[in-house]
Write an enzyme that holds these catalytic residues in place. Structure first.
Site, PDB file in Angstrom:
ATOM      1  N   THR A   1       0.815  -1.217   0.000  1.00  0.00           N
ATOM      2  CA  THR A   1       0.000   0.000   0.000  1.00  0.00           C
ATOM      3  C   THR A   1       0.848   1.267   0.000  1.00  0.00           C
ATOM      4  O   THR A   1       0.485   2.254  -0.631  1.00  0.00           O
ATOM      5  CB  THR A   1      -0.916  -0.003   1.246  1.00  0.00           C
TER       6      THR A   1
ATOM      7  N   THR B   1       3.101  -9.913  14.353  1.00  0.00           N
ATOM      8  CA  THR B   1       1.893 -10.380  13.676  1.00  0.00           C
ATOM      9  C   THR B   1       1.126  -9.150  13.221  1.00  0.00           C
ATOM     10  O   THR B   1       1.122  -8.145  13.924  1.00  0.00           O
ATOM     11  CB  THR B   1       1.007 -11.159  14.688  1.00  0.00           C
TER      12      THR B   1
ATOM     13  N   CYS C   1      -4.166 -18.723  19.992  1.00  0.00           N
ATOM     14  CA  CYS C   1      -4.234 -17.473  20.767  1.00  0.00           C
ATOM     15  C   CYS C   1      -3.111 -16.551  20.323  1.00  0.00           C
ATOM     16  O   CYS C   1      -1.967 -16.983  20.201  1.00  0.00           O
ATOM     17  CB  CYS C   1      -4.041 -17.743  22.262  1.00  0.00           C
TER      18      CYS C   1
END
Ligand code: ASP
Length: 355
Positions: A23, A177, A290
Site C-alpha cells: 500500500t 503479527t 491465541c
C-alpha cells in the site's frame, strides 16, 4: 530505554531502500479504483523531506513491485539477495513491504540472515503515500532513522536484526503479527515487548535488542523448502477433513494451530492420525491459535496427548515464525529429527526457551 544518535562520525549513514510493493507505494487504478503497486520514483517524489535527513540513500526494487499477498519464498530469496549483495556497502536496509504478509517476510528474513550485524527494517503503511491523510510518510522516515541509529558508546548499529518499524513501535520481526487491518498501529508482538517506542524521540529498549554472538559470522542461508503447511483446528473438525491435509506425503512439516495452551481433541482417531503422520516422517509443531501466550502441553490432558503422539511444542512462537523456521531448517537439509529439536531452540530470538 536509551536515545540514539545517527552516526555522522564517518559521514552520512548510507542506506539501501528496497521497495517490494504494498500500500505504501500504491495508487488507485483509474478504471477499477482498486489500489495497485506503483513505481518507486512516484513514491520518492511524494516524500521530498527524505532529503532533509541528510542520509546517503540508494534504492532497489522488486520488478514488478507486488501486493504482499503474492509474496512467497522465491520473492524472499530475491529480497534477501539484495541485502546480501549490499551488505558491505550499506550501513542499513529499509524494506518497503505490504502489511498483509510483512510478518511472514520479517520472520523468513530473520532465519535467512544468521549472524546479521546491521539493521534490516521493514515498514509499509495502511494508506498510500501521496494521499492527503496517510501514515506512509511517517513510517518511512522513522524506519530510515531507525536504520541509521548507532549506539553512541560502540559506534555500532543500534539495531542488528530484522525488525518491523510501524506506527509508534519497533518490533522484532520474527515475533510480529499483523493485528489490525485498519489501525495505524497494524503490528503487534504479543509475546515480546517492543524493541523501541517512537514518540517525541526514538527510544530503544537496549536490553531487548538482539546481538549476534561474537563468534558467529554473517552467513546468509537463502535455501528454503516450501514443503511445509499450516493446519487450523476448530471444534467439529472431522477425520475426513483432516486426514487428506496430513496424509499429503509432500509435506515435511506442519504447523498445527491448536486451542489455548496447545490443546486438541482427544478422540482416538485424532491422536492416532497425529502419531501416524509423525511416524511417516512429518514434523508437527504445536502453535496456539491465541495471539498471546504459548503452548504448555502438559497443562491439560488434551495437550499432553499431542505431546505423547510426538507433536513438538512451538512454545510461544508465532505461526509466521514457526512456518518460516521450518522452511529454513528443511531448506538447510536438516533431517526431521534435527528440525524437531531446533524448533524448541531460539535461533534468532523467535521464542522464549523453557527454563
Ligand atoms: N494488500 C496490501 C499488501 O499487503 C496491504 C498493505 O500494504 O497494507 O501489499
Amino acid at each position: 530505554m536509551a536515545n540514539a544518535k545517527d552516526t555522522r562520525r564517518n559521514g552520512s549513514p548510507r542506506l539501501l531502500i528496497i521497495y517490494t510493493g504494498g500500500t505504501i507505494g500504491m495508487t488507485a487504478d483509474p478504471t477499477t479504483g482498486a489500489l495497485v503497486p506503483f513505481d518507486f520514483a512516484h513514491l520518492l517524489q511524494n516524500v521530498p523531506k527524505i532529503g532533509r535527513l541528510g542520509y546517503d540513500i540508494h534504492h532497489a526494487q522488486l520488478d514488478p513491485p507486488i501486493d504482499s499477498s503474492n509474496m512467497d519464498p522465491r520473492q524472499w530469496q530475491r529480497v534477501c539477495q539484495l541485502v546480501v549483495d549490499g551488505y558491505d556497502d550499506y550501513d542499513g536496509f529499509v524494506i518497503l513491504h505490504g502489511t498483509d504478509t510483512m510478518a511472514y517476510t520479517a520472520s523468513a528474513l530473520s532465519f535467512m540472515l544468521p549472524g546479521l550485524a546491521k539493521p534490516v527494517i521493514l515498514t509499509g503503511s495502511q494508506l498510500p503515500i501521496g494521499e492527503i491523510r496517510e501514515d506512509g510518510t511517517e513510517n518511512l522516515i522513522t524506519a530510515l532513522q531507525v536504520a541509521a541509529a548507532r549506539d553512541e558508546a560502540t559506534g555500532k548499529p543500534m539495531v542488528q536484526e530484522v525488525a518491523i518499524s510501524f506506527g509508534r513501535f519497533l518490533w522484532r520481526g520474527n515475533r510480529s503479527t499483523k493485528a489490525s487491518s485498519t489501525d495505524f498501529g497494524a503490528f503487534k508482538s504479543f509475546n515480546h515487548p517492543p524493541l523501541a517506542k517512537m514518540d517525541l524521540h526514538i527510544r530503544f529498549n537496549e536490553e531487548l535488542l538482539w546481538r549476534p554472538a561474537a563468534d558467529v559470522a554473517f552467513k546468509p542461508a537463502l535455501a528454503l523448502d516450501d514443503a511445509v503447511g499450516v493446519v487450523f483446528l476448530y471444534p467439529g473438525i472431522t477425520e475426513s477433513v483432516l486426514r487428506p491435509q496430513l496424509a499429503s506425503t509432500a509435506l515435511k512439516g506442519i504447523v498445527l494451530r491448536t486451542f489455548g495452551a496447545g490443546n486438541a481433541p482427544t478422540e482416538p482417531w485424532f491422536t492416532a492420525l497425529m502419531a501416524e503422520t509423525i511416524k511417516a516422517g512429518t514434523v508437527i509443531v504445536n502453535v496456539t491459535q491465541c495471539p498471546a501466550g504459548g503452548v504448555e502441553e502438559k497443562r491439560y490432558a488434551t495437550g499432553d496427548a499431542l505431546a505423547r503422539a510426538g507433536v513438538v511444542s512451538g512454545l510461544d512462537m508465532t505461526c509466521e515464525a514457526a512456518l518460516t523456521k521450518m522452511m529454513h531448517l528443511f531448506g538447510a537439509g536438516l533431517a526431521a529429527s534435527e528440525v524437531a529439536r531446533s524448533m524448541t531452540t531460539s535461533l534468532v530470538g523467535e521464542l522464549t526457551p523453557l527454563r
